[in-house]
Design a protein around this motif. Structure first.
Motif, PDB file in Angstrom:
ATOM      1  N   SER A 147      -0.576  62.163 -23.514  1.00 47.82           N
ATOM      2  CA  SER A 147       0.027  63.765 -23.284  1.00 47.82           C
ATOM      3  C   SER A 147       1.350  63.512 -24.058  1.00 47.82           C
ATOM      4  O   SER A 147       1.916  62.701 -23.846  1.00 47.82           O
ATOM      5  CB  SER A 147       0.021  63.641 -21.758  1.00 47.82           C
ATOM      6  OG  SER A 147       0.862  64.882 -21.438  1.00 47.82           O
ATOM      7  N   PRO A 148       1.427  64.683 -24.681  1.00 49.92           N
ATOM      8  CA  PRO A 148       2.907  64.831 -25.130  1.00 49.92           C
ATOM      9  C   PRO A 148       4.190  64.695 -24.150  1.00 49.92           C
ATOM     10  O   PRO A 148       5.121  64.017 -24.526  1.00 49.92           O
ATOM     11  CB  PRO A 148       2.918  66.143 -25.749  1.00 49.92           C
ATOM     12  CG  PRO A 148       1.461  66.712 -26.111  1.00 49.92           C
ATOM     13  CD  PRO A 148       0.702  65.988 -24.828  1.00 49.92           C
ATOM     14  N   SER A 149       3.837  65.109 -22.966  1.00 47.81           N
ATOM     15  CA  SER A 149       4.819  65.012 -21.974  1.00 47.81           C
ATOM     16  C   SER A 149       5.056  63.625 -21.665  1.00 47.81           C
ATOM     17  O   SER A 149       6.150  63.223 -20.815  1.00 47.81           O
ATOM     18  CB  SER A 149       4.327  65.802 -20.606  1.00 47.81           C
ATOM     19  OG  SER A 149       3.377  65.053 -19.962  1.00 47.81           O
ATOM     20  N   GLY A 150       4.303  62.463 -21.967  1.00 50.60           N
ATOM     21  CA  GLY A 150       4.715  61.169 -21.804  1.00 50.60           C
ATOM     22  C   GLY A 150       5.369  60.464 -22.568  1.00 50.60           C
ATOM     23  O   GLY A 150       5.852  59.119 -22.641  1.00 50.60           O
ATOM     24  N   TYR A 151       6.155  61.362 -23.620  1.00 53.50           N
ATOM     25  CA  TYR A 151       7.095  60.702 -24.659  1.00 53.50           C
ATOM     26  C   TYR A 151       8.465  61.182 -24.561  1.00 53.50           C
ATOM     27  O   TYR A 151       8.523  62.555 -24.356  1.00 53.50           O
ATOM     28  CB  TYR A 151       6.365  60.905 -26.094  1.00 53.50           C
ATOM     29  CG  TYR A 151       5.393  60.237 -26.234  1.00 53.50           C
ATOM     30  CD1 TYR A 151       3.818  60.426 -25.476  1.00 53.50           C
ATOM     31  CD2 TYR A 151       5.266  58.680 -26.556  1.00 53.50           C
ATOM     32  CE1 TYR A 151       2.865  59.695 -25.995  1.00 53.50           C
ATOM     33  CE2 TYR A 151       4.228  57.971 -26.723  1.00 53.50           C
ATOM     34  CZ  TYR A 151       2.783  58.469 -26.369  1.00 53.50           C
ATOM     35  OH  TYR A 151       1.766  57.712 -26.327  1.00 53.50           O
ATOM     36  N   ASP A 152       9.361  60.569 -24.742  1.00 52.94           N
ATOM     37  CA  ASP A 152      10.756  60.930 -24.723  1.00 52.94           C
ATOM     38  C   ASP A 152      11.157  61.358 -26.038  1.00 52.94           C
ATOM     39  O   ASP A 152      12.282  62.051 -26.049  1.00 52.94           O
ATOM     40  CB  ASP A 152      11.570  59.808 -23.871  1.00 52.94           C
ATOM     41  CG  ASP A 152      10.693  59.512 -22.546  1.00 52.94           C
ATOM     42  OD1 ASP A 152      10.720  58.187 -22.212  1.00 52.94           O
ATOM     43  OD2 ASP A 152      10.524  60.392 -21.593  1.00 52.94           O
ATOM     44  N   SER A 160       0.146  56.729 -23.554  1.00 48.68           N
ATOM     45  CA  SER A 160      -0.350  58.066 -23.060  1.00 48.68           C
ATOM     46  C   SER A 160      -0.973  58.607 -24.058  1.00 48.68           C
ATOM     47  O   SER A 160      -0.360  58.730 -25.236  1.00 48.68           O
ATOM     48  CB  SER A 160       1.132  58.661 -22.680  1.00 48.68           C
ATOM     49  OG  SER A 160       0.918  59.946 -21.963  1.00 48.68           O
ATOM     50  N   TRP A 180      10.904  62.230 -30.276  1.00 55.19           N
ATOM     51  CA  TRP A 180       9.876  62.723 -31.099  1.00 55.19           C
ATOM     52  C   TRP A 180      10.822  62.725 -32.664  1.00 55.19           C
ATOM     53  O   TRP A 180      11.886  63.042 -32.820  1.00 55.19           O
ATOM     54  CB  TRP A 180       9.574  64.241 -30.676  1.00 55.19           C
ATOM     55  CG  TRP A 180       8.838  64.381 -29.647  1.00 55.19           C
ATOM     56  CD1 TRP A 180       9.081  63.956 -28.325  1.00 55.19           C
ATOM     57  CD2 TRP A 180       7.329  64.208 -29.671  1.00 55.19           C
ATOM     58  NE1 TRP A 180       7.985  64.202 -27.354  1.00 55.19           N
ATOM     59  CE2 TRP A 180       6.741  64.214 -28.140  1.00 55.19           C
ATOM     60  CE3 TRP A 180       6.359  64.225 -30.427  1.00 55.19           C
ATOM     61  CZ2 TRP A 180       5.692  64.496 -28.007  1.00 55.19           C
ATOM     62  CZ3 TRP A 180       5.168  64.472 -30.343  1.00 55.19           C
ATOM     63  CH2 TRP A 180       4.425  64.453 -28.733  1.00 55.19           C
ATOM     64  N   ASN A 228       8.321  56.264 -26.270  1.00 52.09           N
ATOM     65  CA  ASN A 228       8.571  56.255 -24.752  1.00 52.09           C
ATOM     66  C   ASN A 228       8.781  54.667 -24.491  1.00 52.09           C
ATOM     67  O   ASN A 228       8.243  53.689 -25.076  1.00 52.09           O
ATOM     68  CB  ASN A 228       7.735  56.809 -23.837  1.00 52.09           C
ATOM     69  CG  ASN A 228       6.429  56.013 -23.484  1.00 52.09           C
ATOM     70  OD1 ASN A 228       6.670  54.797 -22.999  1.00 52.09           O
ATOM     71  ND2 ASN A 228       5.352  56.432 -23.884  1.00 52.09           N
ATOM     72  N   GLU A 231      -2.908  73.586 -29.855  1.00 52.31           N
ATOM     73  CA  GLU A 231      -1.887  72.746 -29.148  1.00 52.31           C
ATOM     74  C   GLU A 231      -1.663  71.699 -29.818  1.00 52.31           C
ATOM     75  O   GLU A 231      -2.763  70.990 -30.576  1.00 52.31           O
ATOM     76  CB  GLU A 231      -2.204  72.713 -27.557  1.00 52.31           C
ATOM     77  CG  GLU A 231      -2.252  74.051 -26.937  1.00 52.31           C
ATOM     78  CD  GLU A 231      -2.626  73.766 -25.445  1.00 52.31           C
ATOM     79  OE1 GLU A 231      -2.497  74.849 -24.617  1.00 52.31           O
ATOM     80  OE2 GLU A 231      -3.078  72.609 -25.076  1.00 52.31           O
TER      81      GLU A 231
END
Length: 124
Positions: free
Chosen positions: A107-112, A105, A114, A98, A43
């Motif tokens: 967590s990858p989900s904390g970024y908008d 953050s 890439w 972000n 991951e």
């Protein structure tokens, strides 16, 4: 904001690389920026982050003392200086951003946003 990651390559264990994350379209100092990496079959994992408009940084434990994240606002760039590289650091490295204040953050989900990733290979 569009992100372009570069600077990866092949290096021997103990060597160094400096990764760059260059932004276009927006001022990168207005974004928190994180570096993540992903090895084959694993991951995506957090490496380091720097908060927007401040010197606050965060690192995962296994890079503390070896990696440094820093900004050059004049170049609209965030760098990841990687020293004392180990074979287990081999991965594709991604930068992400972000706009949230105070965010470092993990967590990858904390970024908008890439970048496309840059390959780092460390030989033993």
């Amino acid at each position: 904001v569009q992100l372009q990651a570069s600077g990866g390559g092949l290096v021997q264990a103990g060597g160094s690389l400096r990764l760059s994350c260059v932004a276009s379209g927006r001022t990168l100092s207005s974004y928190a920026v994180g570096w993540f990496r992903q090895a084959p079959g694993k991951e995506r994992e957090f490496v380091a982050a720097t908060a927007r408009n401040s010197g606050v940084t965060s690192y995962t434990d296994w890079v503390k003392g070896r990696f440094t994240i820093f900004r050059d606002n004049a170049k609209n760039t965030v760098y990841l200086q990687m020293n004392s590289l180990k074979p287990e650091d081999t991965a594709v490295y991604y930068c992400a951003a972000n706009p949230r204040y105070g965010s470092t953050s993990r967590s990858p989900s904390g970024y908008d946003y890439w970048g496309q990733g840059t390959q780092v290979t460390v030989s033993s």
